[in-house]
Design an enzyme around this catalytic site. Sequence first.
Site, PDB file in Angstrom:
ATOM      1  N   HIS A 116     -57.387  27.059 -50.899  1.00 38.58           N
ATOM      2  CA  HIS A 116     -58.389  26.425 -51.768  1.00 38.58           C
ATOM      3  C   HIS A 116     -58.167  24.914 -51.812  1.00 38.58           C
ATOM      4  O   HIS A 116     -59.115  24.149 -51.956  1.00 38.58           O
ATOM      5  CB  HIS A 116     -58.328  27.006 -53.180  1.00 38.58           C
ATOM      6  CG  HIS A 116     -58.681  28.455 -53.236  1.00 38.58           C
ATOM      7  ND1 HIS A 116     -57.859  29.407 -53.776  1.00 38.58           N
ATOM      8  CD2 HIS A 116     -59.772  29.124 -52.782  1.00 38.58           C
ATOM      9  CE1 HIS A 116     -58.429  30.594 -53.666  1.00 38.58           C
ATOM     10  NE2 HIS A 116     -59.584  30.452 -53.050  1.00 38.58           N
TER      11      HIS A 116
ATOM     12  N   LYS B 282     -56.684  34.528 -60.399  1.00 42.56           N
ATOM     13  CA  LYS B 282     -55.761  34.506 -59.256  1.00 42.56           C
ATOM     14  C   LYS B 282     -55.301  33.067 -59.066  1.00 42.56           C
ATOM     15  O   LYS B 282     -55.976  32.142 -59.498  1.00 42.56           O
ATOM     16  CB  LYS B 282     -56.488  34.956 -57.995  1.00 42.56           C
ATOM     17  CG  LYS B 282     -56.823  36.413 -57.991  1.00 42.56           C
ATOM     18  CD  LYS B 282     -56.648  36.977 -56.610  1.00 42.56           C
ATOM     19  CE  LYS B 282     -57.193  38.383 -56.536  1.00 42.56           C
ATOM     20  NZ  LYS B 282     -58.074  38.579 -55.407  1.00 42.56           N
TER      21      LYS B 282
ATOM     22  N   HIS C 294     -54.804  28.690 -54.470  1.00 50.13           N
ATOM     23  CA  HIS C 294     -53.789  28.632 -53.418  1.00 50.13           C
ATOM     24  C   HIS C 294     -54.013  27.500 -52.414  1.00 50.13           C
ATOM     25  O   HIS C 294     -54.993  26.751 -52.517  1.00 50.13           O
ATOM     26  CB  HIS C 294     -53.607  29.984 -52.742  1.00 50.13           C
ATOM     27  CG  HIS C 294     -54.820  30.503 -52.051  1.00 50.13           C
ATOM     28  ND1 HIS C 294     -55.376  29.854 -50.978  1.00 50.13           N
ATOM     29  CD2 HIS C 294     -55.574  31.605 -52.276  1.00 50.13           C
ATOM     30  CE1 HIS C 294     -56.414  30.544 -50.559  1.00 50.13           C
ATOM     31  NE2 HIS C 294     -56.567  31.599 -51.334  1.00 50.13           N
TER      32      HIS C 294
HETATM   33  N1  ARG Z   1     -63.888  32.515 -53.596  1.00 52.01           N
HETATM   34  C1  ARG Z   1     -63.854  32.666 -52.171  1.00 52.01           C
HETATM   35  C2  ARG Z   1     -62.424  32.785 -51.686  1.00 52.01           C
HETATM   36  O1  ARG Z   1     -61.510  32.408 -52.379  1.00 52.01           O
HETATM   37  C3  ARG Z   1     -64.498  31.525 -51.473  1.00 52.01           C
HETATM   38  C4  ARG Z   1     -65.943  31.341 -51.780  1.00 52.01           C
HETATM   39  C5  ARG Z   1     -66.662  30.708 -50.649  1.00 52.01           C
HETATM   40  N2  ARG Z   1     -68.005  30.376 -50.917  1.00 52.01           N
HETATM   41  C6  ARG Z   1     -69.066  31.165 -50.761  1.00 52.01           C
HETATM   42  N3  ARG Z   1     -70.251  30.667 -51.014  1.00 52.01           N
HETATM   43  N4  ARG Z   1     -68.931  32.383 -50.335  1.00 52.01           N
HETATM   44  O2  ARG Z   1     -62.211  33.254 -50.582  1.00 52.01           O
END
Ligand code: ARG
Length: 563
Positions: free
Chosen positions: A130, A124, A127
């Site tokens: 992030h 993906k 974005h």
């Molecule tokens: N990959 C997730 C997202 O894009 C964020 C991860 C956050 N970290 C965690 N330990 N849950 O929303």
Amino acid sequence: MDYKKLIAKKIKENVDLDESFIEKLIEIPPKSEMGDFAFPCFQLAKKFKKAPNVIAAELKNKIDLEGFESVENLGPYLNFFVDKGNFNKETIELILKEKDKYGASDYGKGKTIVVEYSSPNIAKPFHVGHLFSTAIGNSLYKILSFEGYNCVRVNHLGDWGTQFGKLIAAYKRWINEEALEEEPIKELLRIYVKFHEEAEKNPELEQEGRKHFKNLEDGCEEEVSLWSKFKDLSLKEFKKVYNALDVEFDSYAGESFYSDKMEGVIESIDKKGLLVESNGAKVVMLDEYNMPPCIIKKSDGATIYATRDLAAAIYRKNTYDFYKSIYVVGTPQALHFKQVFTTLKLMGHDWAEDCKHVGFGLVKFADRKLSTRNGDVIFLEDLLRESIEKTLEIINEKNPDLENKEEVAKKIGIGAILFTYLKNNREKDIVFDWKEILNFDGETGPYIQYSYARGKSILRKVNNIPNDANYSRLNSKEEFELIKLLEGFKNSIFNAINKLEPSILTRHVVEIAKAFNKFYNSCSILNAEDEELKSARIKLVEASCQVIKNGLNLIGIKTVDKM
Ligand code: ARG
């Protein structure tokens, strides 16, 4: 000299209280007429059974003045006015001695902090949210390391979950290998969006997706090899962004890393008697804490996001024996983290208290709404490119003869975006607006970088930077305000750490740049009235540049000497 410590010591001589307690009470007054430091007497009222303003008046007469011009009582406050000559000299000399280390300490020595940030999802787009996480996490890492903490930077990649089964199903039907080669994430996004459109008409697709994810979890070759391909392609793209931002990680252990560590976690939850059946799913009930249950296993037996976070938290504790473990993730996930941390606590892990969710707001664009599902996203590379291009246009207009224009535009363009993320309280939503972000006169990244370059340009014009100066000559209001801000740099770093809020430091650097420009505009530097004053001002320019540079560095922004 640490003025807060000095004041605490003087007060302690008269009041039987813990020195560090006194130190914590000392404030920096909002207006310089109210002194450079102030001690509020409210907390003493109970102890002395007197009104705070009476205590302030009495203390005023007892305090020994050494190091200060005067001490005044104003209502319940005891206001301290520093001896400016001394204050200026100590501050500027310390900065010029410590240089890149000014503001640093070994306060966190021996303590490990895990800083998790960025954590995009493979296949993906990376974005703007992030990027928010990346900007905050990178800055927190830099600030904490500067204060002596040992930091472990973790990128918790979103590389596991049922969506990869769907993606594999989509891949087998619709992939265009050529497009995948050329723009992998765009092509993976295209087939992912198509999957959702088609699945509405053809429910069999969902079934197929589930089967592929099951196979992936069971280690079937075809699924595993496709999944690795998606991951490799994605990481290659993400690393372009990280390189552009100069961001690094010590670990890329993402969600898939925990796929074989979850059974153990589920067992220990069960052993504690916490695992409950609910509509076919396995959950931990959190009613007592006013939260919905934490789902551990779905009704089809698949583990989910929360289970992987439980496994990750335990793994991090066992591997790094952290003092604190922080998660830089958007505020919409606040409940998720509360559930995870509470479940850890119920499992008997008292260190769950050391896990902190550092949330942040949403990112908006003045006139568009974004959603990955509909394929409507801003690609980060495009965003960075746009900022760099627009900066280059401005430079071409303002300073067409500048050397290394591209290099400069890159630092300013990227700095402008990072600054936008780190300027306000992180919980606040931000709206991207190019006019504002790249305004060289507003409170922006370019404005600060420009102030720095201005200072550097003065220093280039000086043949011999003097070794010493008579700093008591820096006695205008503008000069003193600037020096006070330079002195307060370390304090702003501490406050930023206490609240895990880089914007406290960003704001302080903005204030320094503003004060520097005021000084620059109201005091002649190269044409000062006499050599002694000129020398002192040059040293002040040098010190200001140093502190601005240190500050920008801590928020991940690079300086340029000319722009
Ligand atoms: N990959 C997730 C997202 O894009 C964020 C991860 C956050 N970290 C965690 N330990 N849950 O929303």
